[in-house]
Design an enzyme around this catalytic site. Structure first.
Site, PDB file in Angstrom:
ATOM      1  N   GLY A 114      -3.415   3.585  -6.690  1.00 27.19           N
ATOM      2  CA  GLY A 114      -2.682   3.781  -5.442  1.00 27.19           C
ATOM      3  C   GLY A 114      -2.694   2.505  -4.633  1.00 27.19           C
ATOM      4  N   GLY A 141      -2.538   1.088  -0.617  1.00 25.46           N
ATOM      5  CA  GLY A 141      -2.596   1.406   0.816  1.00 25.46           C
ATOM      6  C   GLY A 141      -2.505   0.129   1.610  1.00 25.46           C
ATOM      7  N   ILE A 142      -2.647   0.249   2.900  1.00 26.41           N
ATOM      8  CA  ILE A 142      -2.524  -0.929   3.763  1.00 26.41           C
ATOM      9  C   ILE A 142      -3.607  -1.968   3.463  1.00 26.41           C
ATOM     10  CG2 ILE A 142      -3.847  -0.003   5.722  1.00 26.41           C
ATOM     11  CD1 ILE A 142      -1.560  -1.243   7.473  1.00 26.41           C
ATOM     12  N   ASP A 179      -7.550   9.641  10.748  1.00 30.56           N
ATOM     13  CA  ASP A 179      -6.414   9.231   9.913  1.00 30.56           C
ATOM     14  C   ASP A 179      -6.091  10.344   8.918  1.00 30.56           C
ATOM     15  OD1 ASP A 179      -4.449   7.374   9.257  1.00 30.56           O
ATOM     16  OD2 ASP A 179      -5.658   6.406   7.718  1.00 30.56           O
ATOM     17  N   LYS A 232      -4.011  12.504   7.199  1.00 29.27           N
ATOM     18  CA  LYS A 232      -2.580  12.603   6.889  1.00 29.27           C
ATOM     19  C   LYS A 232      -2.448  12.982   5.417  1.00 29.27           C
ATOM     20  CE  LYS A 232      -2.434   7.630   6.279  1.00 29.27           C
ATOM     21  NZ  LYS A 232      -2.019   6.334   6.747  1.00 29.27           N
ATOM     22  N   ASN A 265      -3.956  11.089   2.403  1.00 29.15           N
ATOM     23  CA  ASN A 265      -5.416  10.977   2.283  1.00 29.15           C
ATOM     24  C   ASN A 265      -6.065  12.263   1.773  1.00 29.15           C
ATOM     25  OD1 ASN A 265      -5.384   8.309   3.035  1.00 29.15           O
ATOM     26  ND2 ASN A 265      -5.615   8.763   5.227  1.00 29.15           N
ATOM     27  N   ASP A 292     -10.297   7.974   2.518  1.00 34.74           N
ATOM     28  CA  ASP A 292      -9.870   6.891   3.411  1.00 34.74           C
ATOM     29  C   ASP A 292     -10.472   6.996   4.817  1.00 34.74           C
ATOM     30  OD1 ASP A 292      -8.763   4.721   4.547  1.00 34.74           O
ATOM     31  OD2 ASP A 292      -6.673   5.303   4.257  1.00 34.74           O
ATOM     32  N   THR A 351      -1.422   5.877  25.605  1.00 31.53           N
ATOM     33  CA  THR A 351      -1.551   7.173  24.957  1.00 31.53           C
ATOM     34  C   THR A 351      -0.430   8.112  25.386  1.00 31.53           C
ATOM     35  OG1 THR A 351      -2.961   9.031  24.523  1.00 31.53           O
ATOM     36  CG2 THR A 351      -3.303   7.963  26.617  1.00 31.53           C
TER      37      THR A 351
END
Ligand SMILES: Nc1ncnc2c1ncn2[C@@H]1O[C@H](COP(=O)(O)OP(=O)(O)OP(=O)(O)O)[C@@H](O)[C@H]1O
Length: 355
Positions: free
Chosen positions: A20, A22-23, A135, A137, A140, A156, A177
């Site tokens: 995979g 990812g960033i 995180d 999502k 993950n 993650d 925010t």
């Protein structure tokens, strides 16, 4: 967890197979030299942020619904310190890919409840350890194997945060925010955990219908106005997808997507809700999820981007703003270039050892 300081290549053969991207770069397959068992290897630059990720992931990993960290190595490549995280290899792929691949066999509300229960139990474990994931999502959430009864696991920990640490004052800001209650009003511990519950609400909504709650218009690409919809909690349960979904499920979604984080259900309240604690008794109603996911395949990456942006904006306000040095930068291009260089060096090293 103790970091080994000898080369990872002494214990593992590193493959070119990418599991995979990812960033922070690629996750590649590796194989234990003694047992030949396959694992996943994530390579990170040894920064303060990476250490926090690895330490919190390792700390939380003894749970059936969290990807297990097997070992961590601290190796230098061309004088650059790296952390190499050996994790269990999640061979079953991402949560929504599996639901999409079901074809004609309808996905049911009871199955959705079982999945949300697994996610909630991972988050409950984290929150009880005073860790917020931040995180949460779909990408993950991975299945351990391709079998039907495979456990789903959370991974993650790149944005995970210990929530009981005292926050240095002065640099916090609520200016960015988009949510009703500013983090400093609620306290950062509750605020950070409440983001995880919001994420569970979004994932639960998608599981029950196949599209996200904050779409500009069902079937259309996301509009710039979506952020304001999230801010004001504007979503609905459209016909026909939601017609057969139980009232209990809708009730829990409303409680998890409550805009004001101080009123939003926390993980303990969620676990005690009847749709979760009696998840095996939830009606076996067939859902539209699989076919909607197939029809809207093209919009999926936009949905992922939007969820990522929203989670990022939720994190602003509880994190101190710091000037990053270049090696800690999140800049995707820089990160990719650095990561590629690190991976190539490790593979080269491995090839030297094997020859
Ligand atoms: N243990 C694992 N087994 C198999 N595949 C994995 C494993 N861990 C991660 N992957 C794959 O690698 C991808 C990237 O991993 P991860 O999310 O940990 O990296 P990241 O760089 O922090 O990514 P992100 O952009 O999501 O923040 C995942 O989406 C998944 O497809």
């Amino acid at each position: 967890m103790k970091f080994h300081d000898y080369p990872v290549t002494q214990d593992y053969r590193i493959s070119r197979k990418v599991l995979g991207v990812g960033i922070n770069g690629k996750v590649v397959e590796c194989e234990n030299r003694v047992t030949n068992e396959k694992f996943a290897l994530k390579v990170l630059r040894d920064t303060e942020k990476a250490r926090r990720e690895v330490e919190l992931h390792a700390l939380a990993s003894c749970h059936p619904h969290i990807v297990e960290v097997k070992a961590v190595y601290k190796n230098a490549y061309n004088n650059v310190d790296c952390l190499l995280v050996v994790m269990e290899n999640m061979k079953g792929g991402e949560l929504f890919n599996r639901i999409q691949e079901r074809g004609q066999k309808a996905f049911t509300e009871r199955e959705a409840a079982g999945i949300v229960y697994e996610i909630c139990s991972a988050v409950q474990h984290l929150h009880r350890m005073s860790i917020a994931h931040r995180d949460l999502k779909p990408e993950n959430l991975l299945y351990a194997t391709t079998s039907n009864d495979s456990p789903l696991k959370l991974t993650d920990f790149g944005f995970a945060k210990k929530t009981d640490e005292s926050e240095p004052s002065g640099l916090q800001t609520a200016c960015f925010t988009p949510y009703y209650c500013a983090p400093e009003v609620l306290g950062s511990e509750k605020y950070d955990k409440s983001c995880d519950c919001w994420s569970i609400g979004v994932i639960m909504y998608i599981l029950l219908c196949g599209y996200p709650p904050f779409y500009s218009q069902h079937g259309q690409p996301m509009s710039p106005g979506m952020k304001s919809k999230i801010k004001s909690g504007e979503y609905s349960f459209p016909t026909p997808e939601w017609d057969c979904v139980s009232e209990a499920a809708k009730d829990l979604i409303r409680k998890m997507l409550t805009i004001n984080p101080s009123e939003r259900y926390n993980i303990e309240q969620t676990m005690a809700h009847k749709w979760i604690c009696h998840y095996k008794k939830v009606p076996n109603t067939p859902l539209c999820t699989s076919s909607v996911l197939v029809d809207q395949k093209e919009q999926w990456s936009e949905m992922q981007d939007e969820m990522e942006k929203t989670l990022a904006s939720m994190r602003v306000g509880t994190d101190n703003i710091q000037i990053k040095n270049l090696t800690d930068s999140n800049n995707k291009l820089l990160a990719k270039r650095r990561q590629k260089k690190d991976e190539d060096e490790i593979i080269e090293e491995d090839e030297k050892m094997s020859s």
